[in-house]
Design an enzyme around this catalytic site. Structure first.
Site, PDB file in Angstrom:
ATOM      1  N   GLY A 112     100.036  46.284  33.079  1.00 14.75           N
ATOM      2  CA  GLY A 112     101.047  47.217  32.571  1.00 14.75           C
ATOM      3  C   GLY A 112     101.579  48.145  33.654  1.00 14.75           C
ATOM      4  O   GLY A 112     102.706  48.641  33.551  1.00 14.75           O
ATOM      5  N   GLU A 134     104.234  46.183  35.220  1.00 16.34           N
ATOM      6  CA  GLU A 134     105.337  46.088  34.249  1.00 16.34           C
ATOM      7  C   GLU A 134     106.111  47.399  34.168  1.00 16.34           C
ATOM      8  O   GLU A 134     107.342  47.402  34.073  1.00 16.34           O
ATOM      9  CB  GLU A 134     104.776  45.695  32.877  1.00 16.34           C
ATOM     10  CG  GLU A 134     104.277  44.243  32.872  1.00 16.34           C
ATOM     11  CD  GLU A 134     103.464  43.885  31.638  1.00 16.34           C
ATOM     12  OE1 GLU A 134     102.569  44.683  31.264  1.00 16.34           O
ATOM     13  OE2 GLU A 134     103.715  42.830  31.039  1.00 16.34           O
ATOM     14  N   GLU A 154      96.162  39.975  33.709  1.00 16.13           N
ATOM     15  CA  GLU A 154      95.698  39.991  32.308  1.00 16.13           C
ATOM     16  C   GLU A 154      94.933  38.737  31.919  1.00 16.13           C
ATOM     17  O   GLU A 154      94.047  38.767  31.075  1.00 16.13           O
ATOM     18  CB  GLU A 154      96.906  40.154  31.363  1.00 16.13           C
ATOM     19  CG  GLU A 154      97.586  41.511  31.399  1.00 16.13           C
ATOM     20  CD  GLU A 154      98.689  41.622  32.441  1.00 16.13           C
ATOM     21  OE1 GLU A 154      98.714  40.814  33.405  1.00 16.13           O
ATOM     22  OE2 GLU A 154      99.526  42.524  32.294  1.00 16.13           O
ATOM     23  N   ALA A 210      97.247  48.770  31.457  1.00 18.01           N
ATOM     24  CA  ALA A 210      96.956  49.457  30.201  1.00 18.01           C
ATOM     25  C   ALA A 210      95.444  49.685  30.138  1.00 18.01           C
ATOM     26  O   ALA A 210      94.673  48.981  30.811  1.00 18.01           O
ATOM     27  CB  ALA A 210      97.427  48.625  29.026  1.00 18.01           C
TER      28      ALA A 210
END
Ligand code: DAK
Length: 262
Positions: A113, A116, A136, A69
């Protein structure tokens, strides 16, 4: 005009074709911002509705599927913002509504992300250059789009802990050994292999494919006995389709099936 943060192309010349979605923020290593996730979600839903599409392939650049992200957007958020906006459930869960198969073709970084997102796809094909990770923890957070849940289901608790707690990256060979990816191919063959897999699926009965996907996903959600019962009921229901008659008649007549997707 909105920037094209994704690019789309159609591939194949059969009655059911493959929609290719390319994540398109190469300078930011395809960091996934809100606008990109909106555009990706809209494209996914549109291709899922389009009867001429059998399969969807998502890919990134040679250097990155997606490096996570967008940290530059998240850096300014505070607790009340992420809580009250339900950050960012709106466009991160769209993939889970798609009933057609989605293949991730991953080269380079698939981090945070990005990893993911790849794990939300149904089949994950990796180039030899792929690197997976949930880093993260290095920026003071934890995975937030299912990484702590889907990664252990894919690779087991110990390796998931290793990746989530140390933030180290796993290369394509390790990811294949661990069961995260279905196959590893030379980088220059990545798209061809993903499109060939999609093409093979496109030739099959659409209802069978969608229900097979739903059944396999059930294996991640509930108990074994509930999953087996769900599979049994879905299996029975396919005997109501014309494609079951066609598939079996074609086998017995030693000819290729002509599925009508009904
Ligand atoms: N966000 C923003 N920009 C990024 C980025 C990211 N995740 N990753 C890379 N970039 C940008 C870099 O800032 C740099 O920009 P410029 O300086 O050129 O302007 C450019 O991309 C090239 O990156 P590097 O210069 O760093 O390239 P290197 O080859 O040296 O390094 C790298 C590549 C991938 C190792 C490095 O860029 C890196 O560590 N990137 C960050 C990886 C990371 O920490 N990812 C996790 C982010 S957190 C949720 C949904 C999702 C999420 C959470 C919740 N909900 C639904 C609730 C997800 C969270 C995350 O992913």
């Amino acid at each position: 005009m909105t920037d094209a943060l994704i690019l789309t192309e159609m591939h194949g010349d059969g009655p059911r074709r493959t929609a290719l979605i390319k994540l398109n923020r190469p300078k930011q290593l395809n960091a996934l911002n809100d606008a990109l996730m909106d555009q990706l979600g809209e494209a996914l839903l549109a291709f899922d509705r389009d009867e001429s599409v059998g399969c969807i392939v998502i890919t990134g650049s040679d250097k990155a599927f997606a490096a996570g992200a967008d940290i530059s957007a998240m850096a300014r958020f505070d607790y009340m913002h992420v809580h009250q906006s339900d950050f960012i459930t709106r466009n991160w869960e769209t993939m889970l509504q798609v009933r057609k198969p989605v293949i991730a073709a991953v080269a380079g970084f698939a981090l945070g992300g990005g990893c993911e997102l790849a794990m939300m796809c149904d089949v994950l094909i990796a180039a030899e250059t792929a690197k997976f990770g949930q880093p993260e923890i290095k920026i003071g957070i934890i995975p937030g789009a299912g990484g702590t849940q889907r990664l252990p289901r894919a690779v087991g608790k110990s390796k998931a802990m290793d990746l989530v707690l140390t933030a180290r990256m796993m290369d394509a060979a390790e990811a294949e050994r661990a069961g995260l990816v279905s196959r590893v191919v030379p980088a220059e063959r990545l798209l061809d292999e993903a499109l060939a897999a999609a093409e093979a699926i496109n030739a099959l009965s659409g209802p069978s494919v969608a229900l097979a996907k739903e059944c396999v996903n059930r294996a991640f959600e509930g108990t074994l006995s509930d999953g087996v019962m769900f599979e049994r009921r879905v299996f029975h229901s396919l005997f109501a389709t014309a494609d079951q008659k066609e598939g079996m008649d074609a086998f017995l007549a030693k000819r290729p099936p002509q599925f009508g997707h009904s």
